[in-house]
Scaffold this motif. Structure first.
Motif, mmCIF file in Angstrom:
data_model
loop_
_atom_site.group_PDB
_atom_site.id
_atom_site.type_symbol
_atom_site.label_atom_id
_atom_site.label_comp_id
_atom_site.label_asym_id
_atom_site.label_seq_id
_atom_site.Cartn_x
_atom_site.Cartn_y
_atom_site.Cartn_z
ATOM 1 N N ARG A 111 -6.993 7.005 -6.534
ATOM 2 C CA ARG A 111 -8.310 7.609 -6.279
ATOM 3 C C ARG A 111 -8.258 8.523 -5.054
ATOM 4 N NH1 ARG A 111 -13.405 3.659 -5.675
ATOM 5 N NH2 ARG A 111 -12.302 3.062 -3.758
ATOM 6 N N GLU A 112 -7.560 8.062 -4.006
ATOM 7 C CA GLU A 112 -7.447 8.893 -2.789
ATOM 8 C C GLU A 112 -6.762 10.219 -3.081
ATOM 9 O OE1 GLU A 112 -5.488 6.443 0.105
ATOM 10 O OE2 GLU A 112 -7.168 5.022 0.127
ATOM 11 N N ARG A 159 1.026 4.140 -2.894
ATOM 12 C CA ARG A 159 0.822 5.581 -2.646
ATOM 13 C C ARG A 159 1.971 6.387 -3.253
ATOM 14 N NH1 ARG A 159 -1.419 3.852 2.336
ATOM 15 N NH2 ARG A 159 0.609 3.904 3.370
ATOM 16 N N GLY A 200 -5.890 -4.158 -6.451
ATOM 17 C CA GLY A 200 -6.245 -2.746 -6.580
ATOM 18 C C GLY A 200 -5.607 -1.784 -5.603
ATOM 19 N N HIS A 201 -4.427 -2.082 -5.059
ATOM 20 C CA HIS A 201 -3.775 -1.132 -4.141
ATOM 21 C C HIS A 201 -3.472 0.198 -4.839
ATOM 22 C CE1 HIS A 201 -3.495 -4.321 -1.287
ATOM 23 N NE2 HIS A 201 -2.626 -5.014 -1.982
ATOM 24 N N ARG A 226 0.834 -1.211 0.000
ATOM 25 C CA ARG A 226 0.000 0.000 0.000
ATOM 26 C C ARG A 226 0.864 1.256 0.000
ATOM 27 N NH1 ARG A 226 -4.532 -2.347 4.069
ATOM 28 N NH2 ARG A 226 -5.809 -3.332 2.463
ATOM 29 N N HIS A 243 -14.424 0.551 -7.877
ATOM 30 C CA HIS A 243 -13.564 0.867 -9.026
ATOM 31 C C HIS A 243 -14.182 0.310 -10.310
ATOM 32 C CE1 HIS A 243 -10.210 2.531 -6.800
ATOM 33 N NE2 HIS A 243 -10.222 1.504 -5.979
ATOM 34 N N ALA A 276 -11.499 -5.207 -6.149
ATOM 35 C CA ALA A 276 -11.393 -3.775 -6.438
ATOM 36 C C ALA A 276 -12.719 -3.235 -6.965
ATOM 37 C CB ALA A 276 -10.269 -3.533 -7.445
ATOM 38 N N ARG A 329 -15.061 -2.381 -4.314
ATOM 39 C CA ARG A 329 -14.774 -1.105 -3.622
ATOM 40 C C ARG A 329 -15.119 0.090 -4.508
ATOM 41 N NH1 ARG A 329 -10.106 -3.867 -2.677
ATOM 42 N NH2 ARG A 329 -8.777 -2.379 -3.773
ATOM 43 N N ASP A 346 -6.687 2.241 -5.442
ATOM 44 C CA ASP A 346 -7.101 2.935 -4.209
ATOM 45 C C ASP A 346 -6.264 4.200 -3.997
ATOM 46 O OD1 ASP A 346 -8.912 0.919 -3.699
ATOM 47 O OD2 ASP A 346 -7.612 -0.126 -2.265
#
Ligand SMILES: [Zn+2]
Length: 302
Positions: free
Chosen positions: A122-123, A93, A115-116, A89, A145, A140, A143, A119
């Protein structure tokens, strides 16, 4: 703990062809395109050859395409040890931040798995979609996506993207140059191409030889050298913006590797944990020297 043969990719190794007659097939180098290669070794029954020009290592002849796809669609294909998820994760990021710094706003990730990266992007406010036929990608989709659950050859995007992410994808493709040519058509001018892929130029690959865990046919069909990957991207119409090396060797991963040698005695677990923590120091030094297990590259469409 013994692991059944084939369930841990890249560990079981066959002997070289005893006849000594293994010859380079007509498969051209998937990186630089030349047809000159020499035999390297056989792993899991798949002969590997090395390009005499760029030193990329690749499976030749190619396995049956149905077998390659069936390997990817196995239900446990993207299974990850829980201990590695925080690292994944955090890595996602950092990668998403880098893509946005380069101007990415509408991103497609091919091979998105669980889908890390979706995520993370999108964040950070990006619009992102995934393309992945594997069942893992349904998590994903759950969640929220948008997931295109098809192979890349079947995809026709309604609009162009300004960023294409290929995290650990190129090495699975039977013809990376042809696939990049298809995907390039999905991108607007100057779009970002962000990718990672195992390196045959790093210290782990050089030291371990055919025992390098990234050599895992029919899952991985090629392992690029630095020169080979640069040449592939140039040929495909992309200009490299930045290039780095990384190793995915967090303390938990290293401790698991050490633990396999130490067994399951009471003392083994703490010793493996300490060895794992210490082992991250040389791993970081290798990454800084560009000699890690994998490449991370950002490029732009020309
Ligand atoms: Zn080559």
């Amino acid at each position: 703990m013994s692991v059944p043969r084939g369930s841990e990719r890249g560990v079981a190794i066959d002997n070289d062809d005893p006849s000594g007659q293994m010859r380079a097939s007509a498969r051209p180098c998937p990186a630089c395109g030349v047809t000159s290669s020499r035999p390297a070794f056989v792993v899991h029954g798949h002969p590997h050859v090395r390009c005499t020009v760029c030193t990329t290592l690749f499976v030749s002849p190619l396995p049956d395409p149905d077998r390659v796809r069936a390997t990817y669609l196995q239900p446990d294909y993207h299974e990850t040890a829980d201990a590695s998820i925080p690292r994944m994760r955090s890595e996602a990021r950092a990668r998403a931040r880098r893509c946005l710094e380069l101007g990415a706003r509408r991103i497609l990730e091919v091979g998105c798995g669980p889908g890390h990266f979706l995520d993370a992007a999108r964040e950070l406010g990006a619009s992102i979609e995934g393309l992945d036929p594997a069942r893992t990608a349904t998590a994903a989709a759950d969640r929220g996506h948008l997931i295109h659950a098809i192979w890349l050859e079947q995809f026709a995007p309604p609009e162009l993207y300004d960023c294409l992410a290929l995290w650990e994808v190129l090495e699975h493709l039977p013809d990376p140059a042809a696939s990049l040519a298809i995907m390039r058509e999905w991108l607007c001018d100057s779009a970002v191409l962000a990718l990672s892929t195992p390196s045959i130029s790093g210290a782990p690959a050089r030291i371990l030889g055919r025992r390098f865990p990234m050599i895992s046919p029919p899952d991985h069909l090629e392992l690029f050298s630095q020169r080979g990957l640069r040449t592939l991207l140039e040929r495909a119409g992309f200009t490299v913006v930045s290039w780095s090396s990384f190793s995915n060797l967090d303390a938990a991963t290293l401790a698991r590797g050490v633990g396999r040698f130490l067994g399951s005695s009471a003392i083994a677990r703490p010793v493996a944990r300490i060895a794992g923590a210490i082992g991250t120091i040389p791993a970081r030094l290798l990454d800084r020297a560009g000699l890690g297990t994998s490449f991370e590259v950002y490029a732009r469409k020309r």
